[in-house]
Design a protein around this motif. Structure first.
Motif, mmCIF file in Angstrom:
data_model
loop_
_atom_site.group_PDB
_atom_site.id
_atom_site.type_symbol
_atom_site.label_atom_id
_atom_site.label_comp_id
_atom_site.label_asym_id
_atom_site.label_seq_id
_atom_site.Cartn_x
_atom_site.Cartn_y
_atom_site.Cartn_z
ATOM 1 N N TRP A 1 0.862 -1.180 0.000
ATOM 2 C CA TRP A 1 0.000 0.000 0.000
ATOM 3 C C TRP A 1 0.898 1.229 0.000
ATOM 4 C CZ3 TRP A 1 -0.301 3.015 4.624
ATOM 5 C CH2 TRP A 1 0.287 2.438 5.753
ATOM 6 N N LEU A 2 0.304 2.368 -0.315
ATOM 7 C CA LEU A 2 1.050 3.626 -0.403
ATOM 8 C C LEU A 2 0.561 4.600 0.644
ATOM 9 C CD1 LEU A 2 0.908 4.112 -4.288
ATOM 10 C CD2 LEU A 2 2.808 3.192 -2.953
ATOM 11 N N ARG A 3 1.496 5.358 1.185
ATOM 12 C CA ARG A 3 1.127 6.451 2.072
ATOM 13 C C ARG A 3 1.972 7.663 1.708
ATOM 14 N NH1 ARG A 3 5.103 7.595 5.483
ATOM 15 N NH2 ARG A 3 6.387 5.965 6.385
ATOM 16 N N LYS A 4 1.451 8.828 2.018
ATOM 17 C CA LYS A 4 2.148 10.081 1.734
ATOM 18 C C LYS A 4 3.475 10.121 2.484
ATOM 19 C CE LYS A 4 1.935 14.575 0.422
ATOM 20 N NZ LYS A 4 2.968 14.740 -0.561
ATOM 21 N N ALA A 5 4.534 10.534 1.784
ATOM 22 C CA ALA A 5 5.841 10.693 2.423
ATOM 23 C C ALA A 5 5.855 11.981 3.238
ATOM 24 C CB ALA A 5 6.938 10.734 1.371
ATOM 25 N N THR A 6 6.570 11.949 4.335
ATOM 26 C CA THR A 6 6.740 13.129 5.185
ATOM 27 C C THR A 6 8.225 13.296 5.500
ATOM 28 O OG1 THR A 6 6.603 11.980 7.312
ATOM 29 C CG2 THR A 6 4.498 12.639 6.280
#
Length: 145
Positions: A4-9
């Motif tokens: 799955w993908l999540r926003k990079a921070t």
């Protein structure tokens, strides 16, 4: 393999620096390109607003950056990097195929650049990308909708 993908921070920068060093350093060194922390950070920060962390379970395993360039009606595939343990498991192919589906719905091409000595060029070619141009270090490749 499910991912799955999540926003990079900014909290991902340590992981992303290590990932870049692990996945790109040999190719960069071979071409005489910079491998300093500053050079890595410049590349990581480029297009960071569209950066997504590839996750397997609760473990970050890669980076995917792509954005739509409305003025040119194309997607720019900025970066795709996967930890070596996660390569050859169809994750990159599925990420690119998903982007191709999105591009097809918009009637947009996808453009990317790849280092000439990076074996990922073969993956891109298998997925329908063709070389448009090149320079000393990179190929520019495109996939039409």
């Amino acid at each position: 393999m499910p991912y799955w993908l999540r926003k990079a921070t900014d909290a991902d920068l340590t992981f992303l620096l290590a990932l870049r060093d692990l996945t790109m350093k040999p190719y960069l060194l071979q071409l005489g390109m910079a491998t300093s922390k500053d050079a890595y950070l410049r590349r990581i920060r480029y297009g960071f607003d569209s950066a997504q962390i590839v996750m397997v379970g609760d473990r970050p395993v890669g980076l995917f950056k792509a954005r739509f360039e409305a003025a040119d009606n194309h997607y720019q595939l900025i970066q795709i990097q996967l930890h070596p343990d996660m390569q050859n498991r169809q994750i990159a192919s599925r990420l690119i195929m998903s982007l191709k589906d999105e591009a097809r719905r918009k009637g947009a091409a996808i453009v990317l650049s790849v280092l000439k000595n990076n074996p990922a060029k073969a993956l891109y070619a298998r997925l329908g990308f063709v070389v448009l141009s090149d320079d000393e270090h990179e190929y520019v490749m495109q996939c039409q909708p």
